[in-house]
Structures are given as C-alpha cells and as structure tokens.
Design an enzyme around this catalytic site. Structure first.
Site, short mmCIF file in Angstrom:
data_model
loop_
_atom_site.label_atom_id
_atom_site.label_comp_id
_atom_site.label_asym_id
_atom_site.label_seq_id
_atom_site.Cartn_x
_atom_site.Cartn_y
_atom_site.Cartn_z
N ASP A 83 86.17 -43.92 -15.63
CA ASP A 83 85.85 -42.51 -15.39
C ASP A 83 87.16 -41.74 -15.17
O ASP A 83 88.06 -42.23 -14.48
CB ASP A 83 84.95 -42.40 -14.16
CG ASP A 83 84.31 -41.04 -14.02
OD1 ASP A 83 85.04 -40.04 -13.89
OD2 ASP A 83 83.07 -40.96 -14.01
N HIS B 198 74.43 -42.75 -18.83
CA HIS B 198 75.57 -43.57 -18.45
C HIS B 198 75.35 -44.13 -17.06
O HIS B 198 74.87 -43.46 -16.17
CB HIS B 198 76.88 -42.79 -18.53
CG HIS B 198 76.89 -41.49 -17.80
ND1 HIS B 198 76.22 -40.37 -18.25
CD2 HIS B 198 77.48 -41.13 -16.63
CE1 HIS B 198 76.41 -39.37 -17.40
NE2 HIS B 198 77.19 -39.81 -16.41
#
Length: 112
Positions: free
Chosen positions: A31, A98
């Site tokens: 991320d 996700h």
C-alpha cells in the site's frame, strides 16, 4: 478490466507498484499509504468492484484468499489482520475489491 480503475491499471502494468506476490488470478502489492509496518493489498486480477460481488465469483474469491495466505507465508507473518471494506462509508476508496493484509504492530478491538 475497467479502463478507469486504478487497480486494473496496476494489474496491466500501466501504473507501477511494489509487487509482493503475483499468482494465478491474484496480485499483491504494498500500500502506498501504509497503516502498519506491513500493509499489503491483495486483489483479483480481473475487475470485481467489492466483496459482495466477489461472493458471486468463487474463482476470484478463492484467488484472493490464496493470495492472502501466500503473502503471509512469503513475508513470514506470525499474525496479521485482514480487512475488506465494502462501500464508501466503510472506507473503500478504490472500487476494485482488495484485502488489506496488515501486520507488524498490535491491533486493538473494536477497530475504529
């Protein structure tokens, strides 16, 4: 694929990402705004908007779960939290399902 989707563009390589795992039907990458020491996103390679739609696609659902396991094994995570947000009010900002795999710090309950 959705031509306007950020994560679809990562899958096609149009947008770079720090890939952690690339498996059959699934991609995992770090991320860009980590919320823990380890913060990896696991996505199906085909466009599925949210976890509700993922439930209607058993192949993609299985790929995401296998990807979570592969990330945990590869990064040798003894414990981790997996989060799937569905809808804007829950915090979903990219509407391509996700799973967040988070580790490296203690997490409280309830999450907030």
């Amino acid at each position: 694929m959705d031509a306007d989707c950020l994560f679809c563009k990562i899958v096609t390589g149009d947008i770079p990402a720090e890939v952690v795992y690339d498996g059959d039907g699934v991609l995992a990458f770090r991320d860009v705004n980590p919320q823990a020491t380890v913060h990896v996103l696991v996505i199906p390679k085909r466009h599925v908007p949210d976890v509700g739609a993922l439930g209607a696609d058993p192949e993609a659902g299985t790929a995401v779960l296998a990807g979570i396991r592969a990330v945990a094994d590869q990064l040798q995570l003894p414990s981790y939290r997996t989060v799937l947000n569905t809808g804007g009010d829950s915090g979903q900002t990219v509407f391509h399902v996700h799973a967040h795999v988070l580790s490296g710090r203690k997490f409280g309950w309830p999450p907030g």
